[in-house]
Design a protein around this motif. Sequence first.
Motif, mmCIF file in Angstrom:
data_model
loop_
_atom_site.group_PDB
_atom_site.id
_atom_site.type_symbol
_atom_site.label_atom_id
_atom_site.label_comp_id
_atom_site.label_asym_id
_atom_site.label_seq_id
_atom_site.Cartn_x
_atom_site.Cartn_y
_atom_site.Cartn_z
ATOM 1 N N THR A 70 -6.263 -16.113 33.990
ATOM 2 C CA THR A 70 -6.818 -15.377 35.121
ATOM 3 C C THR A 70 -8.106 -14.657 34.721
ATOM 4 O OG1 THR A 70 -4.584 -15.040 35.949
ATOM 5 C CG2 THR A 70 -6.294 -13.661 36.890
ATOM 6 N N ALA A 71 -8.093 -14.059 33.542
ATOM 7 C CA ALA A 71 -9.286 -13.359 33.064
ATOM 8 C C ALA A 71 -10.435 -14.338 32.823
ATOM 9 C CB ALA A 71 -8.971 -12.599 31.784
ATOM 10 N N ALA A 72 -10.124 -15.512 32.272
ATOM 11 C CA ALA A 72 -11.165 -16.517 32.029
ATOM 12 C C ALA A 72 -11.739 -17.026 33.350
ATOM 13 C CB ALA A 72 -10.603 -17.680 31.222
ATOM 14 N N ALA B 245 -11.821 -15.381 36.193
ATOM 15 C CA ALA B 245 -12.603 -14.293 36.778
ATOM 16 C C ALA B 245 -13.961 -14.166 36.093
ATOM 17 C CB ALA B 245 -11.832 -12.977 36.670
ATOM 18 N N GLU B 246 -13.984 -14.329 34.773
ATOM 19 C CA GLU B 246 -15.245 -14.265 34.031
ATOM 20 C C GLU B 246 -16.166 -15.411 34.431
ATOM 21 O OE1 GLU B 246 -18.002 -12.644 31.613
ATOM 22 O OE2 GLU B 246 -16.024 -11.784 31.990
ATOM 23 N N LYS B 247 -15.607 -16.595 34.589
ATOM 24 C CA LYS B 247 -16.398 -17.758 35.000
ATOM 25 C C LYS B 247 -16.976 -17.550 36.401
ATOM 26 C CE LYS B 247 -16.093 -22.752 35.627
ATOM 27 N NZ LYS B 247 -15.212 -23.922 35.606
ATOM 28 N N LYS B 248 -16.151 -17.034 37.297
ATOM 29 C CA LYS B 248 -16.597 -16.789 38.666
ATOM 30 C C LYS B 248 -17.702 -15.725 38.687
ATOM 31 C CE LYS B 248 -14.863 -15.533 43.214
ATOM 32 N NZ LYS B 248 -13.695 -15.117 43.996
ATOM 33 N N LYS B 249 -17.553 -14.690 37.868
ATOM 34 C CA LYS B 249 -18.545 -13.631 37.797
ATOM 35 C C LYS B 249 -19.875 -14.170 37.265
ATOM 36 C CE LYS B 249 -18.837 -8.920 36.060
ATOM 37 N NZ LYS B 249 -18.153 -7.907 35.236
ATOM 38 N N LYS B 250 -19.801 -15.051 36.266
ATOM 39 C CA LYS B 250 -21.005 -15.644 35.679
ATOM 40 C C LYS B 250 -21.719 -16.531 36.704
ATOM 41 C CE LYS B 250 -22.546 -18.459 31.800
ATOM 42 N NZ LYS B 250 -22.117 -19.242 30.636
ATOM 43 N N GLU B 251 -20.949 -17.357 37.429
ATOM 44 C CA GLU B 251 -21.539 -18.217 38.456
ATOM 45 C C GLU B 251 -22.183 -17.387 39.559
ATOM 46 O OE1 GLU B 251 -18.303 -20.665 39.694
ATOM 47 O OE2 GLU B 251 -18.467 -22.019 37.971
ATOM 48 N N SER C 285 -23.465 -14.350 39.285
ATOM 49 C CA SER C 285 -24.705 -13.745 38.807
ATOM 50 C C SER C 285 -25.825 -14.784 38.721
ATOM 51 C CB SER C 285 -24.498 -13.083 37.454
ATOM 52 O OG SER C 285 -24.210 -14.046 36.464
#
Length: 130
Positions: free
Chosen positions: A79-81, A83-89, A91
């Motif tokens: 889930t954390a990975a 969320a991090e991927k979604k946040k990067k995309e 940005s």
Amino acid sequence: MQKMVVMMDCYDERSKGRIIRTVASCPGITTITMDSKDGKLTVIGEFDIRKILTKLESRWRNAKMATFGPYDPKKEAETAAAAEKKKKEESERKEVEAYRGNQSLCGPPPMYHHVSVYDHDNNSHGCIIS
């Protein structure tokens, strides 16, 4: 292992420390995290839910349990990975939109060309300076 999320108001670092100390006094807790900005307290471990909620609600009346359930570290990591991927995309998308927005407002920079044309037949000096 269990995971419980409690929503409550946290105004500053001092109140955050008080909340964490209050929860840490309960037995069986392995991890405590507090997000002051969102007011989200996350408790992980083998603990008595009623004991923690009673302690929190006695000092902070606005403490409300948001979620409770089993804790799976593998699922949390996935889930954390994600969320991090979604946040990067997100940005990257904002950067592209900002770049496109700047171009559409201003357009490309103007190109000025200075061209000098001389007629050599009418010029008797034979020297051209431009």
